[in-house]
Design an enzyme around this catalytic site. Sequence first.
Site, short mmCIF file in Angstrom:
data_model
loop_
_atom_site.label_atom_id
_atom_site.label_comp_id
_atom_site.label_asym_id
_atom_site.label_seq_id
_atom_site.Cartn_x
_atom_site.Cartn_y
_atom_site.Cartn_z
N GLU A 168 -11.61 46.00 -10.10
CA GLU A 168 -12.18 44.71 -9.71
C GLU A 168 -13.49 44.37 -10.42
OE1 GLU A 168 -12.38 44.79 -5.43
OE2 GLU A 168 -10.21 45.01 -5.22
N GLU A 275 -0.89 47.21 -5.85
CA GLU A 275 -1.28 47.24 -4.43
C GLU A 275 -0.55 46.17 -3.62
OE1 GLU A 275 -5.55 47.28 -3.91
OE2 GLU A 275 -5.87 48.53 -5.67
C1 XIL Z 1 -8.51 48.99 1.03
C2 XIL Z 1 -8.00 50.28 1.61
O1 XIL Z 1 -6.73 50.07 2.15
C3 XIL Z 1 -9.01 50.92 2.43
O2 XIL Z 1 -8.53 52.05 3.06
C4 XIL Z 1 -10.17 51.20 1.52
O3 XIL Z 1 -11.10 52.08 2.06
C5 XIL Z 1 -10.77 49.92 1.04
O4 XIL Z 1 -9.92 48.81 1.13
N1 XIL Z 1 -8.45 46.59 -3.40
C6 XIL Z 1 -8.46 47.93 -3.67
C7 XIL Z 1 -8.20 48.89 -2.59
O5 XIL Z 1 -8.56 48.33 -4.84
O6 XIL Z 1 -8.90 50.09 -2.75
C8 XIL Z 1 -8.50 48.27 -1.24
O7 XIL Z 1 -8.09 49.16 -0.27
C9 XIL Z 1 -7.82 46.94 -1.08
C10 XIL Z 1 -8.32 45.98 -2.11
#
Ligand code: XIL
Length: 355
Positions: A168, A275
């Site tokens: 990101e 994701e």
């Molecule tokens: C989310 C996860 O599901 C949480 O467990 C974590 O601690 C933080 O947030 N983009 C990402 C992920 O790259 O790491 C994020 O994950 C969701 C958004």
Amino acid sequence: MFGKFALSLGLTVTAAAVLGGLCGSVASAAPAPHAGQPAVFNRTSAAEAPQLGAAVNDVMLDKAGPRYVQTLLAHYRSITPEWEMEMSQLEPSRGHFTFARADQIVAFANRHHMPVRGHTLVWDEMVPSWVLHGSWTRAQLESMLHTYITTVVSHYRGKVEEWDVVNEPLTTDGHMRQSIWERVIGPDYVSLAFRWAHEADPHARLFLNEYGAEWNDPKEHALYQLVSGLKAAGIPIGGVGFQAHLLLDAHPPQAELTGVLRQFAALGLRLEITELDVRAGGSAPLARRMAEEASIYRTVAASCAAVRACARVTTWGITDAATWIGTSNRPLPFDTHYRAKPAWYALRAGLTPRG
Ligand code: XIL
């Protein structure tokens, strides 16, 4: 971080039971390439389906019960540790590395010949407070980050197939995000991180991972500029991850997403949907929401399947019982009882090229 998810399952089994006997029997059905080696997956032809992966966390592996592991092993082929490899987890205080929880997932994956996506080395979030609130010169923070990346990537050399090196880095309007890394080190932190990760494991495939870049818009254009600039400068980037956290009323049409993927494929990079989940809460009838969600899953999967460089689709979790955006959003392919939802069948159908 235990208790992060409210598990809707009453079942409790020991880690040994989940990770031992049960997995052994289910996994024996899966193809096992070479003992102890993760299976490296590349699509060799457009007719081969992208691989399906899941974000997995150690709380679910330990406590969710056999259906979690059964579903994972029966249907998924690769694993991303959901939070165990965040910087705040791995180096909670300076020089004190805590690998145990991430090691548990990596060992599970390696045992089952499932490649691991390491997530994530450099991110604006989950930065431990000793880093965030420390006072750093540029040279000091560079040295801290260099040590961190070298330590973590070396620890998992040969066990983690690919890394989200930078997560990101861009804002919605296409500027570099003002993270501590960007502010103190400067935009160069991106290339430095890739160089250091490559030095620590020359065989790992190194990704830049971004959200909200699935549309042909300013953020996607900025991502293309950034990534093509890295490639042109000889930075060892091997792939781009599109997170695809989507909503019922915010998702890219298939032609648009396919076009985005093709543009990056032309740079010679591997692409992955990293994701995927679909926020499907709301007041509309459930059956309608689930049908719309399914259609989005199909679109994303089919877009990936249409572009040979797109090698994997990872869903950000497995079951609606455990998701970062809350069970009521029903964002994942399996429901809270591990029953396959319309989204699951649509995902499978979309992944099958021309399917
Ligand atoms: C989310 C996860 O599901 C949480 O467990 C974590 O601690 C933080 O947030 N983009 C990402 C992920 O790259 O790491 C994020 O994950 C969701 C958004």
